[in-house]
Design an enzyme around this catalytic site. Structure first.
Site, short mmCIF file in Angstrom:
data_model
loop_
_atom_site.label_atom_id
_atom_site.label_comp_id
_atom_site.label_asym_id
_atom_site.label_seq_id
_atom_site.Cartn_x
_atom_site.Cartn_y
_atom_site.Cartn_z
N TYR A 72 3.47 -1.89 10.68
CA TYR A 72 3.78 -0.54 10.22
C TYR A 72 4.51 0.18 11.35
CZ TYR A 72 1.07 -0.57 5.88
OH TYR A 72 0.61 -0.83 4.61
N THR A 106 6.73 -3.82 6.94
CA THR A 106 6.60 -3.19 5.62
C THR A 106 7.57 -2.02 5.54
OG1 THR A 106 4.31 -3.84 5.29
CG2 THR A 106 5.05 -1.91 4.10
N GLN A 133 1.62 -8.10 9.94
CA GLN A 133 2.29 -7.06 9.16
C GLN A 133 2.42 -5.80 10.00
OE1 GLN A 133 0.37 -4.21 7.95
NE2 GLN A 133 2.26 -3.26 7.27
N ARG A 150 -1.92 8.04 -5.22
CA ARG A 150 -3.03 7.23 -5.71
C ARG A 150 -4.15 8.16 -6.21
NH1 ARG A 150 -2.96 2.65 -0.86
NH2 ARG A 150 -0.67 2.47 -0.77
N LYS A 189 8.99 -6.67 4.09
CA LYS A 189 8.01 -6.67 2.99
C LYS A 189 8.21 -5.40 2.17
CE LYS A 189 3.00 -6.98 2.18
NZ LYS A 189 2.89 -5.81 1.30
N SER A 232 -2.91 -7.18 8.88
CA SER A 232 -2.29 -5.85 8.84
C SER A 232 -2.38 -5.14 10.19
CB SER A 232 -3.00 -5.00 7.77
OG SER A 232 -2.57 -3.66 7.82
N HIS A 284 4.45 -3.19 -3.40
CA HIS A 284 3.18 -2.78 -2.79
C HIS A 284 2.05 -2.74 -3.83
CE1 HIS A 284 2.14 -1.45 1.34
NE2 HIS A 284 1.04 -1.03 0.78
N THR A 340 -3.49 -7.15 4.08
CA THR A 340 -4.06 -5.95 3.47
C THR A 340 -4.92 -5.24 4.52
OG1 THR A 340 -6.00 -7.13 2.63
CG2 THR A 340 -4.10 -6.96 1.16
N ALA A 341 -5.00 -3.93 4.40
CA ALA A 341 -5.70 -3.11 5.39
C ALA A 341 -7.19 -3.00 5.09
CB ALA A 341 -5.07 -1.72 5.43
N SER A 366 8.51 -7.13 -3.47
CA SER A 366 7.19 -6.52 -3.64
C SER A 366 7.34 -5.03 -3.87
CB SER A 366 6.34 -6.77 -2.39
OG SER A 366 5.16 -5.99 -2.39
N GLY A 414 -2.53 -9.78 -2.59
CA GLY A 414 -3.65 -9.15 -1.91
C GLY A 414 -4.90 -9.11 -2.77
#
Length: 385
Positions: free
Chosen positions: A132, A158, A130, A167, A255, A109, A279, A81-82, A277, A333
């Site tokens: 990106y 990911t 992880q 969000r 992921k 991350s 996310h 997790t970030a 997943s 997470g």
């Protein structure tokens, strides 16, 4: 409420809400659109019942698993997790130490606030990096090489953040990384003086893996959704994933896999694992839950690749249900982030300890002494309206 009062996931969530300013808490707690998928990720387990056996002689149980070549003392690990420095000033250091003490894997991350080099010194436990996939190919190469040189055992690309999810809680609170000082945020910080003191007096917030490549998120405040939408490469495709897998030349997972077709393609390009997943419900609201989708993916590729169930797990029984369907392990997470926010390393250790105790007790109540004794024979699914 204090740490000793935290006996389950919801207890940690309540304590984290007390300790964190509103924008920070809602960043962890929130999800996309109407948050339907976020809720379903946990609710999916409610329609599945366990059928226990008895008189099995369960004085000693073994909850260890092997996943992507890594031996774990328990069948759940800390998903990457970030931005963990935002939640507690020790950030990833606290989680790395806790994961080591519980003999499980820790995922770091690309947007971590502590370097892979430091984590490698702290964590004597299997480590996952992880990845990106950024537009800047120089940054991509640097991320891979740093993880390799730090002796991380697993790389996870990911694949479900090709653009940022909607969000809305973050839009309402104005959450950014790093936090912007506005009238609203100042009031929230003032109401949480211990968090504010630790954030502003401890070493400066940073995302060191990005230093020298991008300023967004470290020196320039940006929302996570905007970061995904502008900094990550939306042209990423299966050829890119296959090339990254070949470059890493080791344990490699995707992921964010949710379809059987994609699971099969992951096998074809040489992956050794996939994380089923969505996310944490933070990307595509209305998508299926990992547990709901698990069986058909396991049936398609479970004999060729390690399948991990990630998302919505709050109880030891959730883990046993996923393993009964055919997952090799589970990850999450929020299950440790609330605990990190609540109390740092002791919080994460208590969360992992609670889960380990639940899994051990539930194994005994199921009449099994090792996790490979679980199967779909001990599950019944209830029809939903």
């Amino acid at each position: 409420m204090k740490l000793s009062d935290c006996h389950n996931f919801q207890d940690f969530r309540k304590l984290a809400k007390k300790r964190l300013p509103g924008p920070i808490f809602n960043y962890i707690d929130g999800a996309a659109d109407d948050e339907v998928t976020y809720r379903r990720n946990t609710e999916a387990y409610d329609s599945c019942d366990l059928v226990p056996n008895v008189l099995a002689g369960v004085e000693n149980v073994d909850m260890s698993v092997e996943v992507m070549g890594q031996k774990l003392d328990m069948p759940i690990y800390c998903a990457p997790t970030a931005l963990q420095r935002l939640f507690h000033h020790d950030g990833e250091r606290a989680v790395a130490r806790a994961a080591t003490n519980y003999g499980t894997m820790f995922g770091v991350s690309s947007l971590a606030t502590v370097t892979v080099e430091e984590i490698a010194q702290i964590a004597n436990t299997p480590k996952m990096f992880q990845f990106y996939f950024h537009k800047d190919r120089g940054l991509n190469d640097a991320l891979l090489e740093r993880a390799r040189e730090a002796n991380f055992e697993v790389m996870a690309l990911t694949v479900d953040t090709i653009t940022g999810g909607n969000r809305e809680r973050d839009l309402r609170t104005g959450f950014t990384s790093p936090p912007k000082l506005t009238l609203g945020s100042l009031m929230s910080f003032a109401m949480h003086p211990m968090w504010a003191w630790n954030f502003y007096t401890k070493p400066k917030f940073d995302m060191p893996h990005l230093s020298g490549y991008v300023s967004e998120g470290t020196n320039v405040a940006v929302s996570v959704g905007n970061y995904f939408s502008t900094m990550l490469d939306q042209s990423m495709n299966w050829k890119d994933a296959e090339e990254l897998c070949a470059k890493w030349n080791g344990q490699f997972a995707l992921k964010g896999i949710m379809s059987v077709e994609d699971a099969k393609r992951a096998v074809d390009i040489g992956c050794t694992g996939i994380m089923v997943s969505n996310h944490g419900g933070r990307q595509l609201d209305g998508s299926r839950s990992p547990f709901d989708q698990l069986a058909e993916i396991v049936d398609a590729v479970g004999d060729k690749i390690d399948v991990i169930c990630e998302g919505g797990i709050q109880r030891g029984t959730h883990v046993l249900k996923a393993l009964s369907v055919g997952a090799k392990a589970c990850s999450g997470g929020r299950l440790y982030l609330y605990a990190l926010a609540a109390a740092g390393q002791p919080g994460v250790e208590r969360a992992l300890g609670n889960l380990r105790t639940e899994i051990e007790r539930d194994m005994k109540l199921m009449g099994i002494t090792s996790l490979d004794q679980l199967s779909r024979e001990n599950l019944r699914f209830r029809e939903t309206a």
